[in-house]
Write an enzyme that holds these catalytic residues in place. Structure first.
Site, PDB file in Angstrom:
ATOM      1  N   SER A 131     -11.607   4.748  68.765  1.00 50.93           N
ATOM      2  CA  SER A 131     -10.255   4.208  68.798  1.00 50.93           C
ATOM      3  C   SER A 131      -9.259   5.348  68.835  1.00 50.93           C
ATOM      4  CB  SER A 131      -9.991   3.348  67.552  1.00 50.93           C
ATOM      5  OG  SER A 131      -8.633   2.949  67.501  1.00 50.93           O
ATOM      6  N   TYR A 143      -9.622   2.377  58.556  1.00 53.39           N
ATOM      7  CA  TYR A 143     -10.153   2.143  59.899  1.00 53.39           C
ATOM      8  C   TYR A 143     -10.218   3.457  60.662  1.00 53.39           C
ATOM      9  CZ  TYR A 143     -10.351   0.144  64.653  1.00 53.39           C
ATOM     10  OH  TYR A 143     -10.693  -0.175  65.945  1.00 53.39           O
TER      11      TYR A 143
END
Length: 235
Positions: A131, A143
């Site tokens: 990501s 995350y």
């Protein structure tokens, strides 16, 4: 390519029942691959060359119990993911552990089984879906940490197996048009549109992953490749 099942290359794809993982699995199936899809959810794809296995990817023991079924694998794509958000003072350790188990530990568990077989064959590909958030973003620290860990793992493993003709890479998208965007768990953290002016499409990620699995990408390894619509450019 001969269309008999035994002569088709085989890829393990996690998260194959939805989102980016489903799109990657569909793309590979259309292009002559066999796919072993791993997902906790029931299969959403139906194809004669798809084997769908339901497994909790947050559970190392469940992965190891299923591992003997993963034979003659030529590629491994880890696309399963989940997003939980939270700012300092509100960080939930259970959310952090869940993301670590699915994004990072599942990659470790599966790579530890699959990549050595590729090394023995002197051929193989591994791609992890990372990501752009791995570089840091307010409200997504846990995350981001799990996605940043994938880059470190990929670079480390790539250096171990490059001499055997096995490549390990990361594809890191910006905000992508998937059902994750409507997850109530991220209600307080809206996606940011890249300069391109639209969200990244899962099909675009699938195309890049498919290239990295191809013979033409044999010299690309240990890389974190952004597909970001300009989000990584100076603003």
């Amino acid at each position: 390519m001969n269309n008999t099942s035994s002569q088709r290359p085989c890829a393990v794809v996690t998260g194959s029942s939805s989102g980016i993982g489903q799109c990657i699995a569909e793309h590979l199936l259309r292009n002559g691959w066999r796919v072993v899809g791993l997902d906790m959810a029931p299969p959403t794809l139906h194809h004669p060359h798809l084997t769908a296995l339901q497994v909790d990817l947050s559970d190392h023991s469940a992965i190891m119990a299923m591992a003997p079924e993963l034979k003659d694998i030529h590629a491994f794509v880890h696309a399963a993911g989940v997003l939980r958000v939270g700012r300092l003072g509100e960080l939930d350790p259970m959310n952090g552990e869940l993301m670590w188990r699915i994004h990072t530990q599942a990659a470790i568990s599966l790579a530890n089984v699959l990549i050595p077989h590729m090394v023995n064959r002197k051929q193989g590909r591994a791609v992890f879906i990372g990501s752009r958030v791995a570089q840091g973003m307010p409200g997504r620290s846990q995350y981001a940490a799990t996605k940043a860990a994938l880059i470190a793992l990929a670079r480390s493993w790539a250096s171990e197996v490059a001499c055997a003709g096995v490549t390990v890479n990361v594809v890191s998208p910006a905000a992508t048009q998937t059902t994750m965007l409507s997850d109530p768990a991220r209600a307080t953290s809206a996606p940011r549109l890249p300069p391109l002016g639209r969200l990244i499409q899962p099909q675009e990620i699938a195309e890049l992953v498919a290239f990295l699995l191809s013979p033409a990408a044999a010299a690309i390894t240990g890389q974190d490749i952004a597909i970001c619509g300009g989000a990584s450019l100076p603003q």
